[in-house]
Design a protein around this motif. Structure first.
Motif, PDB file in Angstrom:
ATOM      1  N   PRO A 101      43.037  49.540  42.969  1.00 53.62           N
ATOM      2  CA  PRO A 101      41.710  49.740  43.558  1.00 53.62           C
ATOM      3  C   PRO A 101      41.696  49.254  45.010  1.00 53.62           C
ATOM      4  O   PRO A 101      42.227  48.181  45.320  1.00 53.62           O
ATOM      5  N   ALA A 102      41.080  50.032  45.908  1.00 57.34           N
ATOM      6  CA  ALA A 102      41.098  49.701  47.335  1.00 57.34           C
ATOM      7  C   ALA A 102      40.471  48.336  47.606  1.00 57.34           C
ATOM      8  O   ALA A 102      40.973  47.565  48.439  1.00 57.34           O
ATOM      9  N   PHE A 103      39.375  48.010  46.905  1.00 60.47           N
ATOM     10  CA  PHE A 103      38.718  46.721  47.156  1.00 60.47           C
ATOM     11  C   PHE A 103      39.634  45.566  46.751  1.00 60.47           C
ATOM     12  O   PHE A 103      39.630  44.504  47.378  1.00 60.47           O
ATOM     13  N   GLN A 104      40.428  45.750  45.706  1.00 62.07           N
ATOM     14  CA  GLN A 104      41.357  44.711  45.276  1.00 62.07           C
ATOM     15  C   GLN A 104      42.401  44.441  46.349  1.00 62.07           C
ATOM     16  O   GLN A 104      42.681  43.285  46.679  1.00 62.07           O
ATOM     17  N   ILE A 105      42.971  45.500  46.903  1.00 62.65           N
ATOM     18  CA  ILE A 105      44.016  45.344  47.921  1.00 62.65           C
ATOM     19  C   ILE A 105      43.464  44.641  49.153  1.00 62.65           C
ATOM     20  O   ILE A 105      44.141  43.786  49.758  1.00 62.65           O
ATOM     21  N   GLU A 106      42.237  44.950  49.554  1.00 60.30           N
ATOM     22  CA  GLU A 106      41.667  44.308  50.736  1.00 60.30           C
ATOM     23  C   GLU A 106      41.520  42.804  50.541  1.00 60.30           C
ATOM     24  O   GLU A 106      41.870  42.010  51.420  1.00 60.30           O
ATOM     25  N   PHE A 107      41.008  42.396  49.379  1.00 57.40           N
ATOM     26  CA  PHE A 107      40.891  40.966  49.113  1.00 57.40           C
ATOM     27  C   PHE A 107      42.263  40.312  49.013  1.00 57.40           C
ATOM     28  O   PHE A 107      42.476  39.182  49.489  1.00 57.40           O
ATOM     29  N   GLU A 108      43.228  41.014  48.419  1.00 61.80           N
ATOM     30  CA  GLU A 108      44.540  40.423  48.241  1.00 61.80           C
ATOM     31  C   GLU A 108      45.301  40.314  49.555  1.00 61.80           C
ATOM     32  O   GLU A 108      46.077  39.378  49.755  1.00 61.80           O
ATOM     33  N   LYS A 109      45.080  41.243  50.468  1.00 60.70           N
ATOM     34  CA  LYS A 109      45.667  41.103  51.800  1.00 60.70           C
ATOM     35  C   LYS A 109      45.115  39.862  52.495  1.00 60.70           C
ATOM     36  O   LYS A 109      45.856  39.114  53.147  1.00 60.70           O
ATOM     37  N   GLU A 110      43.816  39.632  52.367  1.00 59.62           N
ATOM     38  CA  GLU A 110      43.198  38.439  52.952  1.00 59.62           C
ATOM     39  C   GLU A 110      43.777  37.174  52.320  1.00 59.62           C
ATOM     40  O   GLU A 110      44.054  36.184  53.013  1.00 59.62           O
ATOM     41  N   ASN A 111      43.966  37.216  51.012  1.00 59.13           N
ATOM     42  CA  ASN A 111      44.526  36.082  50.288  1.00 59.13           C
ATOM     43  C   ASN A 111      45.949  35.786  50.766  1.00 59.13           C
ATOM     44  O   ASN A 111      46.297  34.631  51.065  1.00 59.13           O
ATOM     45  N   ASN A 112      46.769  36.821  50.864  1.00 57.15           N
ATOM     46  CA  ASN A 112      48.149  36.629  51.314  1.00 57.15           C
ATOM     47  C   ASN A 112      48.220  36.137  52.757  1.00 57.15           C
ATOM     48  O   ASN A 112      49.095  35.341  53.108  1.00 57.15           O
ATOM     49  N   ARG A 113      47.288  36.605  53.612  1.00 63.32           N
ATOM     50  CA  ARG A 113      47.243  36.102  54.993  1.00 63.32           C
ATOM     51  C   ARG A 113      46.923  34.616  55.001  1.00 63.32           C
ATOM     52  O   ARG A 113      47.463  33.855  55.812  1.00 63.32           O
TER      53      ARG A 113
END
Length: 264
Positions: free
Chosen positions: A151-163
């Motif tokens: 899901p696109a919303f999941q990837i956006e949050f996870e990119k923020e988390n990994n950053r």
């Protein structure tokens, strides 16, 4: 990047029996739409792991007996851990795996259906490193070409988390993917330690990585083509509101945890 490319490594897969996969389940009512999809994913994961020859230890948090019976068709052992916290259950599994003959331990969420198919290269890497006197902890992430299956919303949050993890530790890992693999001697040092109160329900799988980095251990990120199950994606997009809130809370708590643990 903090990730390792296994494509050029000589392939000589270790015996699957050298590996213990530890994971957790809890499906109080798999007749409900969301639980049904998740439970079906869990059974597929266990089926894949069993038929690849892996040892699988499952902690069940209080599912009905018929659900546990289905889990036992594929898992090596299913432990009834009703009443234990998530942290207690994960650490209990790590302790059990640590007491057995397996050389490599893998933690994964039970609904990561195709991960067992991608463990052989990771296991070889850890075993080879151990032979050369280096105990490795591997952060298993997702390769870029499969991110569209999520899901696109999941990837956006996870990119923020990994950053947030990169900023705190200097390591460019897909740490929020959640799966980890390690050489057994690292278990008691990092995965069985008493967790601080701020670890919450998620931190106990992140704190060992941070502590290993701080201690100068060999920590490597390895990305694999971990595709998200189509039905699970459709279900989460259907109920996006509640999943977005969950991802937001998780990201906020974990990014704060990364910085707090690194500063201690």
């Amino acid at each position: 990047m903090g990730t390792d490319d296994l494509s050029n490594r000589k392939k000589h897969t270790r015996a699957a029996s050298d590996v213990a996969i530890i994971t957790m389940a809890y499906y109080p009512d798999p007749r409900k739409e969301m639980e049904k999809v998740r439970f079906e994913c869990a059974l597929e994961t266990l089926y894949n792991a069993k038929h690849l020859g892996y040892t699988i230890f499952v902690s069940d948090g209080g599912s009905p007996s018929d659900v546990r019976s289905e889990l036992r068709k594929y898992a090596t052992e299913v432990f009834e851990d009703t009443g234990k916290s998530i942290v207690e259950r994960r650490q209990s599994l790590a302790g059990i795996a640590n007491s057995r003959s397996n050389e490599v331990i893998v933690w994964q969420e039970i609904e990561k259906v195709n991960l067992p198919h991608h463990l052989d290269g990771i296991v070889d890497f850890i075993s080879d490193e151990a032979h050369n006197g280096r105990s490795q902890l591997v952060v298993i992430g997702r390769s870029a070409e499969v991110l569209g299956s999520y899901p696109a919303f999941q990837i956006e949050f996870e990119k923020e988390n990994n950053r947030g993890f990169l900023h705190a530790t200097g390591k460019d890992f897909d740490v929020v993917c959640g799966a980890r693999a390690w050489h057994k001697p690292l278990t008691s040092k990092y995965f069985l330690q008493t967790m601080p109160a701020y670890a919450g329900s998620w931190g106990d799988t992140y704190i060992p990585i941070i502590d290993a980095i701080k201690s100068g251990e060999h920590v490597t990120g390895i990305n694999v083509p971990l595709i998200y199950p189509r039905l699970q994606k459709e279900m989460e997009e259907k109920y996006a509101g509640q999943f977005i809130e969950k991802r937001r809370k998780q990201t906020e708590e974990l990014v704060a945890l990364y910085h707090k643990r690194m500063s201690e």
